[in-house]
Design an enzyme around this catalytic site. Structure first.
Site, mmCIF file in Angstrom:
data_model
loop_
_atom_site.group_PDB
_atom_site.id
_atom_site.type_symbol
_atom_site.label_atom_id
_atom_site.label_comp_id
_atom_site.label_asym_id
_atom_site.label_seq_id
_atom_site.Cartn_x
_atom_site.Cartn_y
_atom_site.Cartn_z
ATOM 1 N N HIS A 134 0.872 -1.190 -0.053
ATOM 2 C CA HIS A 134 -0.032 0.050 -0.072
ATOM 3 C C HIS A 134 0.918 1.127 0.122
ATOM 4 C CE1 HIS A 134 -2.973 2.942 1.788
ATOM 5 N NE2 HIS A 134 -3.849 2.183 1.204
ATOM 6 N N LYS A 252 -11.791 -0.667 8.141
ATOM 7 C CA LYS A 252 -12.333 -1.594 7.249
ATOM 8 C C LYS A 252 -13.337 -2.502 7.947
ATOM 9 C CE LYS A 252 -8.773 -0.360 4.137
ATOM 10 N NZ LYS A 252 -7.720 -0.017 3.935
HETATM 11 C C1 LIG Z 1 -6.532 1.091 3.752
HETATM 12 C C2 LIG Z 1 -5.252 0.771 4.004
HETATM 13 C C3 LIG Z 1 -4.245 1.184 4.863
HETATM 14 C C4 LIG Z 1 -4.634 2.475 5.527
HETATM 15 O O1 LIG Z 1 -5.746 2.474 6.352
HETATM 16 P P1 LIG Z 1 -6.449 3.797 6.523
HETATM 17 O O2 LIG Z 1 -7.280 3.497 8.007
HETATM 18 O O3 LIG Z 1 -7.545 3.689 5.605
HETATM 19 O O4 LIG Z 1 -5.699 4.978 6.596
HETATM 20 C C5 LIG Z 1 -3.083 0.859 5.033
HETATM 21 N N1 LIG Z 1 -2.783 -0.351 4.557
HETATM 22 C C6 LIG Z 1 -3.746 -1.013 3.798
HETATM 23 C C7 LIG Z 1 -2.861 -2.411 2.972
HETATM 24 C C8 LIG Z 1 -4.791 -0.509 3.326
HETATM 25 O O5 LIG Z 1 -5.595 -1.155 2.444
#
Ligand SMILES: *Cc1c(COP(=O)(O)O)cnc(C)c1O
Length: 409
Positions: A134, A252
């Site tokens: 990411h 998520k």
């Molecule tokens: C969404 C995501 C993040 C970031 O998390 P947020 O809480 O949305 O900032 C980090 N790593 C991965 C793999 C992600 O998909």
């Protein structure tokens, strides 16, 4: 128009020509399988709300109770006077859930990666990442000033080659004081955000031990979904105790917002002292922290397990390779403009799956990133399959030929 705006207009025009221009869509409804955009309702297959908790009464009620008691703003950073009871409760809940000594919450997962990687490594160190990690890990590695090495996606031979070279480089360093020794930090994801495939974690752990490196594992898309207690893929593979730094997001499957790091008490004490994105940022709203705590508790409950089972039933409806459990199903298209067209064709059928393009994925590997949630009833997935059959997606035309592993397509 002044020169500044003219320059920006030219840059945006260049993005448009490449099929990379993006704009916001205003959603008029809560996060759910049906979302309202511009007066129309779409079936939503793009959310990371995997367990359907973003609009769950238990989370909303916990948030409202915290608003009543603690208000909306934290007022200051955690180290000044913004470290309110709900933040501490959240961190205790995360550590309990993940079965680690301690946990630290951040305003986002992005901030967790930035603060942690930059606190742990600097310019004398080496960060090794999977090619597809990411953006927050890429950005953090760059900002840390460490030397960056990238291994081919999930390629253990390439990882070992990279580790071997890094270990050699580190051992030839002149510094020998223990606290000042150059370090190697391997960072990867357990379930990859844009492909839904899993890292070969057991072998990665063996390799990082063999070469004396540290491992940071981002479980953003695995938390709540894998392992007997739904802690993530590290739990499923019984590897959690061998991973120095475990990361996750609360936005998520947990249904709220925020990010976290968990591990040893010393890791957390160190981050409180050194993680700049934690130190120099106003604490997240205590109400959101309370909502996230309720989300963590829900994930741990028997209802959390039921939601997970429902999610896997929906995934099974897609008829993908049996045994492959992923809520993220990329439909690889390649060309950016074609991906945007396919997304528009699906919208015309009432299905919302946005095209994912560079820089979220490499150029030329644009895709529809389809995600399922436990909140989708069976009929929604049937409707999705009907709509996909109408699309001219080449080999993806037939259900069952949908590819869960972009790298294998
Ligand atoms: C969404 C995501 C993040 C970031 O998390 P947020 O809480 O949305 O900032 C980090 N790593 C991965 C793999 C992600 O998909």
């Amino acid at each position: 128009m002044n020169n500044f705006d003219r320059e920006l207009e030219a840059r945006l025009e260049s993005l448009r020509r490449q099929g990379l221009y993006r704009e916001l869509r205003r959603i008029e409804s809560a996060q759910s399988p049906r979302i309202e955009i511009g007066g129309s309702v779409f079936l939503n297959f793009s959310s990371n709300d995997y367990l359907g908790l973003a609009n769950e009464p238990a989370l909303k009620e916990a948030t409202l109770r915290a608003v009543e008691r603690f208000g909306i703003g934290a007022g200051a950073s955690r180290l000044v006077c913004g470290s309110l009871a709900p933040h501490h409760e959240l961190e205790a809940a995360i550590a309990g859930f993940k079965n680690t000594e301690a946990a630290l919450s951040f305003s986002t997962g992005y901030a967790a990666a930035m603060g942690t990687i930059c606190a742990l490594v600097g310019k004398q160190d080496i960060v090794i990442t999977d090619q597809l990690v990411h953006a927050c890990i890429v950005d953090a590695a760059r900002l840390s000033g460490a030397k960056i090495r990238i291994f081919a996606h999930n390629d253990l031979n390439d990882l070992e080659r990279t580790l071997k070279a890094a270990a050699k480089e580190v051992s030839s360093s002149r510094s020998n004081a223990q606290s000042n020794k150059p370090r190697i930090l391997v960072v990867t994801e357990s379930v990859f955000s844009m492909d839904g495939d899993q890292a070969p974690l057991r072998e990665i752990v063996e390799l990082k031990e063999k070469y004396g490196a540290w491992l940071m594992l981002d479980e953003a898309h695995a938390t709540g979904l894998y392992g007997p207690n739904r802690r993530g893929l590290a739990e499923e593979l019984k590897l959690a105790n061998s991973i120095e730094i475990q990361m996750g997001t609360l936005g998520k499957a947990v249904g709220a917002a925020g990010g976290f790091i968990c591990g040893s008490r010393l890791l957390i004490d160190y981050l409180v002292n050194r993680a700049r994105s934690f130190i120099f940022s106003t604490a997240p709203s205590p109400a959101v922290a309370a909502g996230a705590t309720a989300g963590i508790r829900f994930v741990q409950s028997s209802q959390g397990e039921e939601r997970r089972q429902t999610l896997w039933k929906r995934v099974a409806q897609l008829g993908l390779t049996p045994g492959l459990l992923s809520a993220i199903v990329p439909i690889l298209i390649g060309d950016e403009a074609k991906a945007v067209e396919s997304a528009a064709a699906l919208r015309a059928q009432g299905i919302f799956i946005p095209a994912i393009r560079y820089p979220s994925v490499p150029r030329g590997s644009a895709r529809l990133r389809l995600t399922l949630t436990a909140a989708h009833p069976q009929a929604d997935v049937e409707e999705l399959l009907r709509a996909l059959r109408h699309l001219d997606l080449g080999p993806w035309n037939a259900p069952g030929a949908l590819c869960a592993h972009a790298s294998a397509c």
